[in-house]
Write a protein that holds these residues in place. Structure first.
Motif, PDB file in Angstrom:
ATOM      1  N   GLU A   1       0.990  -1.211  -0.185  1.00  0.00           N
ATOM      2  CA  GLU A   1      -0.070   0.074  -0.209  1.00  0.00           C
ATOM      3  C   GLU A   1       0.988   1.103  -0.144  1.00  0.00           C
ATOM      4  O   GLU A   1       0.636   2.442  -0.666  1.00  0.00           O
ATOM      5  N   TYR A   2       2.010   1.314   0.979  1.00  0.00           N
ATOM      6  CA  TYR A   2       2.665   2.455   0.703  1.00  0.00           C
ATOM      7  C   TYR A   2       3.530   2.712  -0.476  1.00  0.00           C
ATOM      8  O   TYR A   2       4.038   4.050  -0.579  1.00  0.00           O
ATOM      9  N   MET A   3       3.744   1.975  -1.528  1.00  0.00           N
ATOM     10  CA  MET A   3       4.385   2.127  -2.596  1.00  0.00           C
ATOM     11  C   MET A   3       3.271   2.621  -3.636  1.00  0.00           C
ATOM     12  O   MET A   3       2.306   1.922  -3.845  1.00  0.00           O
ATOM     13  N   ARG A   4       3.340   3.778  -4.020  1.00  0.00           N
ATOM     14  CA  ARG A   4       2.372   4.666  -4.741  1.00  0.00           C
ATOM     15  C   ARG A   4       2.695   4.359  -6.227  1.00  0.00           C
ATOM     16  O   ARG A   4       1.731   4.627  -7.153  1.00  0.00           O
ATOM     17  N   GLY A   5       3.830   3.899  -6.592  1.00  0.00           N
ATOM     18  CA  GLY A   5       3.944   3.451  -8.082  1.00  0.00           C
ATOM     19  C   GLY A   5       5.405   3.886  -8.544  1.00  0.00           C
ATOM     20  O   GLY A   5       6.496   3.928  -7.756  1.00  0.00           O
ATOM     21  N   VAL A   6       5.625   3.982  -9.500  1.00  0.00           N
ATOM     22  CA  VAL A   6       7.223   4.440 -10.285  1.00  0.00           C
ATOM     23  C   VAL A   6       7.121   5.640 -11.045  1.00  0.00           C
ATOM     24  O   VAL A   6       5.930   6.166 -11.629  1.00  0.00           O
ATOM     25  N   ILE A   7       8.169   6.523 -11.055  1.00  0.00           N
ATOM     26  CA  ILE A   7       8.246   7.646 -11.822  1.00  0.00           C
ATOM     27  C   ILE A   7       9.461   7.520 -12.938  1.00  0.00           C
ATOM     28  O   ILE A   7      10.350   6.414 -12.624  1.00  0.00           O
ATOM     29  N   ASN A   8       9.372   8.045 -13.926  1.00  0.00           N
ATOM     30  CA  ASN A   8      10.630   7.877 -15.013  1.00  0.00           C
ATOM     31  C   ASN A   8      11.505   9.134 -14.626  1.00  0.00           C
ATOM     32  O   ASN A   8      10.915  10.312 -14.775  1.00  0.00           O
ATOM     33  N   LEU A   9      12.537   8.868 -14.272  1.00  0.00           N
ATOM     34  CA  LEU A   9      13.580   9.991 -13.910  1.00  0.00           C
ATOM     35  C   LEU A   9      14.762   9.718 -14.822  1.00  0.00           C
ATOM     36  O   LEU A   9      15.698   8.846 -14.749  1.00  0.00           O
ATOM     37  N   ARG A  10      14.856  10.566 -15.997  1.00  0.00           N
ATOM     38  CA  ARG A  10      15.796  10.702 -17.017  1.00  0.00           C
ATOM     39  C   ARG A  10      15.833   9.332 -17.590  1.00  0.00           C
ATOM     40  O   ARG A  10      17.292   8.777 -17.748  1.00  0.00           O
ATOM     41  N   GLY A  11      14.934   8.484 -17.768  1.00  0.00           N
ATOM     42  CA  GLY A  11      14.885   7.228 -18.384  1.00  0.00           C
ATOM     43  C   GLY A  11      15.298   5.970 -17.282  1.00  0.00           C
ATOM     44  O   GLY A  11      15.181   4.772 -17.793  1.00  0.00           O
ATOM     45  N   SER A  12      15.398   6.435 -16.184  1.00  0.00           N
ATOM     46  CA  SER A  12      15.423   5.123 -15.165  1.00  0.00           C
ATOM     47  C   SER A  12      14.088   5.188 -14.410  1.00  0.00           C
ATOM     48  O   SER A  12      13.490   6.191 -14.236  1.00  0.00           O
ATOM     49  N   VAL A  13      13.690   4.022 -14.014  1.00  0.00           N
ATOM     50  CA  VAL A  13      12.411   3.619 -13.355  1.00  0.00           C
ATOM     51  C   VAL A  13      12.753   3.713 -11.875  1.00  0.00           C
ATOM     52  O   VAL A  13      13.572   3.034 -11.143  1.00  0.00           O
ATOM     53  N   VAL A  14      12.154   4.904 -11.181  1.00  0.00           N
ATOM     54  CA  VAL A  14      12.365   4.831  -9.742  1.00  0.00           C
ATOM     55  C   VAL A  14      11.105   4.721  -9.008  1.00  0.00           C
ATOM     56  O   VAL A  14      10.036   5.473  -9.109  1.00  0.00           O
ATOM     57  N   PRO A  15      11.073   3.736  -8.176  1.00  0.00           N
ATOM     58  CA  PRO A  15       9.907   3.587  -7.158  1.00  0.00           C
ATOM     59  C   PRO A  15       9.486   4.593  -6.322  1.00  0.00           C
ATOM     60  O   PRO A  15      10.425   5.162  -5.810  1.00  0.00           O
ATOM     61  N   VAL A  16       8.475   4.971  -6.157  1.00  0.00           N
ATOM     62  CA  VAL A  16       7.934   6.229  -5.257  1.00  0.00           C
ATOM     63  C   VAL A  16       7.206   5.643  -3.904  1.00  0.00           C
ATOM     64  O   VAL A  16       6.265   4.744  -4.256  1.00  0.00           O
TER      65      VAL A  16
END
Length: 169
Positions: free
Chosen positions: A46-61
């Motif tokens: 539940e605490y993992m909201r998803g992922v973002i694209n940070l200059r081509g890298s997938v970063v968990p949020v």
């Protein structure tokens, strides 16, 4: 590192979660992002909201409010993502931590930091490095490397490693 291990002035990034002030060692902070679009990932904690694209890298949020048992972070003009480096079992993991707002960078002397209070034996407060005092206000200083267990981070970052391995094949 314990409070006793803090022997020199350290800079901390302060941020707000549910009207409480927290801090991270600036050495662990890569950057601060305005709240970009977060892509949800199915079957994650539940605490993992998803992922973002940070200059081509997938970063968990991660939503730190949910991780700490607070209400979910609501998106406002001040909501941001603090991109941090976490050391787990000798490996560096990049993670985005959702915060209500970022306050400022402050310097704290070792004598301004007290050990985290012990709250019984069942509550794990190992992730609280100490309690700083700045401008008559208490600040919870987080040991970001201990906020998540190795198993939790494997769940969060594991998919990305598998995805990267599959793409390389």
């Amino acid at each position: 590192m314990s409070v006793a291990g803090i022997t020199e002035t350290t800079q901390y990034l302060t941020f707000e979660l549910d009207k409480e002030i927290f801090a991270l060692d600036v050495a662990k902070v890569r950057e601060i992002l305005d709240s970009p679009t977060v892509t949800k990932v199915p079957q994650t904690p539940e605490y993992m909201r998803g992922v973002i694209n940070l200059r081509g890298s997938v970063v968990p949020v991660i939503d730190l409010r949910l991780k700490f048992g607070m209400a979910e972070t609501e998106k406002t003009v001040n909501t941001c993502i603090i991109v941090v480096e976490i050391a787990v079992e000798g490996e560096l993991i990049i993670l985005g931590a959702l915060a209500d707002s970022v306050q400022e960078v402050i310097d704290l002397e070792p004598e301004q930091i007290e050990p985290a209070p012990r709250i019984g034996t069942k509550l794990n407060t190992d992730f609280i490095l100490g309690m700083g005092k700045h401008n008559e206000q208490f600040i919870m200083i987080l040991d970001i490397d201990k906020v998540f267990s190795a198993m939790e981070l494997t769940v969060v970052a594991g998919d990305d490693k598998q995805r990267c391995s599959a793409q390389a094949a």
